[in-house]
Design a protein around this motif. Structure first.
Motif, short mmCIF file in Angstrom:
data_model
loop_
_atom_site.label_atom_id
_atom_site.label_comp_id
_atom_site.label_asym_id
_atom_site.label_seq_id
_atom_site.Cartn_x
_atom_site.Cartn_y
_atom_site.Cartn_z
N THR A 58 0.76 -1.16 0.02
CA THR A 58 -0.24 0.37 -0.27
C THR A 58 1.06 1.53 0.18
N SER A 60 1.47 5.44 0.50
CA SER A 60 0.35 6.63 1.00
C SER A 60 1.23 7.65 0.12
N ALA A 75 0.55 -4.93 1.90
CA ALA A 75 -0.55 -5.06 1.99
C ALA A 75 -0.84 -6.16 2.56
N ASP A 79 -8.03 -5.19 -2.07
CA ASP A 79 -8.13 -3.92 -1.90
C ASP A 79 -7.41 -3.22 -1.53
N LYS A 80 -6.38 -2.96 -0.89
CA LYS A 80 -5.92 -2.46 -0.04
C LYS A 80 -3.73 -2.23 -1.29
N ASN A 82 -2.05 -1.05 -3.77
CA ASN A 82 -1.52 -0.11 -4.67
C ASN A 82 -0.48 -0.29 -5.85
#
Length: 196
Positions: A58, A60, A75, A79-80, A82
């Motif tokens: 993930t 940020s 992750a 869904d986390k 990316n």
């Protein structure tokens, strides 16, 4: 020996021998149109996880007008995810102790690529995906096994991972293996080439 075609250029017959080294987990394919998408990700100092190429993360976003790289963390659900970590140009990775894989942990950096970047990345995959190569690999719905850190087939109503499967290297690839808390390269494994 057959002629080899490289980027539209045909080589002379018998000019050299062709062999394949398979795929290396965590390495992005060297392509000029996606090379500029590699970004350093900063691991939080408090993060005790071990990072190496080919892991889902993930990312940020860094604060506006900040010179600090985006922070990353492993992750924990589909869904986390990316982005993924990569070995390419990750100059701060270290070989520590009895490891032979370059790693990083809290406070360090590792290069990353985001989903949607069109970067092609080699990742460790479930050997059962081999059965899918007889059909169209583009039709396979994919997921991630967070315990074994590898690509698997999405089954049932599982949320699929938004990547495209390009190919599978069956038994001539190198993946990261964790044995007795040591990070080792293991040859003869199965890797998938995915487009993010």
């Amino acid at each position: 020996m057959a002629n080899l075609v490289l980027q539209g250029v045909q080589t002379a017959r018998n000019s050299f021998y062709i062999s394949s080294d398979g795929l290396l987990q965590g390495m992005a394919m060297a392509e000029p149109d996606t090379h500029f998408r590699y970004r350093a990700g900063r691991i939080k100092k408090s993060d005790s996880n071990i990072y190496y190429g080919g892991l889902p993360i993930t990312i940020s976003v860094a604060a506006i007008n900040s010179s600090i790289s985006p922070t990353i963390e492993l992750a924990t659900t589909i869904d986390k995810i990316n982005g993924f970590t990569i070995f390419n140009q990750s100059n701060n990775l270290m070989i520590v102790g009895n490891n032979d894989v370059q790693i990083m942990t809290g406070g360090g950096t590792i290069n990353t690529v985001k989903l949607g970047s069109r970067v092609k990345l080699a990742v460790k995959c479930d050997p059962n995906l081999r059965t899918k190569i007889d059909g169209s690999v583009t039709d396979v719905k994919l997921s991630w096994d967070f315990n074994k850190n590898m690509l698997i087939e999405a089954t049932g109503s599982a949320t699929p991972l938004n990547v495209a499967l390009h190919s599978i290297a069956l038994s001539n690839s190198r993946v990261v293996s964790i044995e007795n808390n040591e990070y080792k390269w293991r040859d003869g494994e199965t890797c998938a080439l995915i487009e993010l």
